[in-house]
Design an enzyme around this catalytic site. Structure first.
Site, PDB file in Angstrom:
ATOM      1  N   GLU A  41       0.626  -1.360   0.005  1.00 58.66           N
ATOM      2  CA  GLU A  41      -0.129  -0.194   0.061  1.00 58.66           C
ATOM      3  C   GLU A  41       1.011   1.410   0.130  1.00 58.66           C
ATOM      4  O   GLU A  41       1.813   1.579   0.765  1.00 58.66           O
ATOM      5  CB  GLU A  41      -0.910   0.019   1.267  1.00 58.66           C
ATOM      6  N   LYS A 112      -9.998   2.218  -1.447  1.00 59.55           N
ATOM      7  CA  LYS A 112     -10.002   1.598  -0.116  1.00 59.55           C
ATOM      8  C   LYS A 112     -11.286   1.990   0.368  1.00 59.55           C
ATOM      9  O   LYS A 112     -11.443   3.087   0.586  1.00 59.55           O
ATOM     10  CB  LYS A 112      -8.681   2.248   0.489  1.00 59.55           C
ATOM     11  N   CYS A 147      -5.031  -3.075   3.630  1.00 58.33           N
ATOM     12  CA  CYS A 147      -4.606  -2.708   4.861  1.00 58.33           C
ATOM     13  C   CYS A 147      -5.714  -2.784   6.107  1.00 58.33           C
ATOM     14  O   CYS A 147      -5.932  -3.967   6.443  1.00 58.33           O
ATOM     15  CB  CYS A 147      -3.827  -1.246   4.780  1.00 58.33           C
TER      16      CYS A 147
END
Length: 261
Positions: A41, A112, A147
């Site tokens: 990421e 995300k 994440c």
């Protein structure tokens, strides 16, 4: 099928341009060694370098897109190019992952959904994605997560409902919560009876030491490979058929009652 997780060291002394070129070279080196390559990421800026997000944000088809598309094509691999700080044409920022085919064609972009920061940092600087994203590879269907998403099992169940057999998590996970990283990666694999490929960063950026320890877990929760704390390329062989076999031998997903689509 072979997958290579490139655990990049993100250090403050290296420029974005230098790192971008270095990472492209690392991807090219996977030619013939891997079918799928995964990056972490926000490796261009560092996941905790909040002050750099605005300055280093780029359009979807910006310099990182161009470099990674060419690297994927040169290597002849499927490339999950990690995520970039994407600037939308309306000026909004997103934490966006890119997936390229072996010909260098963009096959998926995932913004995300769960932003980290508890009302500061990424949580206020970047917009939230809304769409679950899967990509069909010749050997397996990949579901994308980033994440902090790893802490939200409902996202992964949604990906499984959409056909995902391999769950790829690109991350910049801090060292102080490394135990959670390993535990959650294994939990997502076991509960979804899927492979989990979780690729993080090494090094220290914005004063935050990174966990490293990228990990590959099979559908039974067995760790097939795990990196150490520093920059490393973790290459692991996967048998995509093991997903179907696991789900047939232990059909727990068929007994779901709540949240089934």
């Amino acid at each position: 099928m072979r997958a290579s997780l490139i655990q990049i060291a993100v250090e403050e002394g290296e420029s974005v341009e230098s790192r971008r070129g270095r990472v492209a070279s690392l991807v090219r080196e996977q030619a013939g060694a891997a079918d799928l390559v995964v990056l972490p990421e926000l490796w261009t800026t560092g996941a905790f370098a909040y002050e750099a997000f605005t300055d280093q944000a780029e359009p979807l088809e910006g310099p990182t897109y161009e470099a990674m598309a060419k690297a994927a094509s040169d290597a002849g691999v499927w490339l999950h190019a990690g995520s970039i700080p994407e600037r939308d044409p309306d000026g909004s920022l997103y934490n966006t992952s890119l997936v390229f085919s072996p010909s260098g064609e963009l096959k998926a972009a995932y913004r995300k959904i769960h932003r980290f920061g508890f009302d500061k940092g990424e949580a206020v600087l970047m917009g939230a994605g809304r769409d679950l994203v899967t990509v069909r590879l010749p050997e397996t269907t990949v579901g994308l997560a980033t994440c902090y998403d790893l802490r939200f099992p409902e996202l992964f169940r949604g990906l499984v409902d959409a056909g995902a057999e391999t769950l790829v998590v690109s991350a910049g996970w801090p060292e102080r919560r490394r135990a959670h990283w390993t535990l959650l990666a294994q939990a997502r694999a076991v509960e979804n009876q899927a492979f989990v490929l979780a690729c993080g960063t090494a090094g220290t950026h914005a004063g935050v030491p990174q966990a490293g320890h990228s990990i590959v877990v099979d559908p039974w929760g067995e760790v097939l490979g795990q990196a150490g704390p520093g920059e490393e390329i973790l290459t692991v062989g996967l048998d995509p058929a093991k997903v179907a076999t696991t789900r047939e031998q232990f059909p727990a997903l068929k007994d779901r009652v709540l949240g089934r689509r």
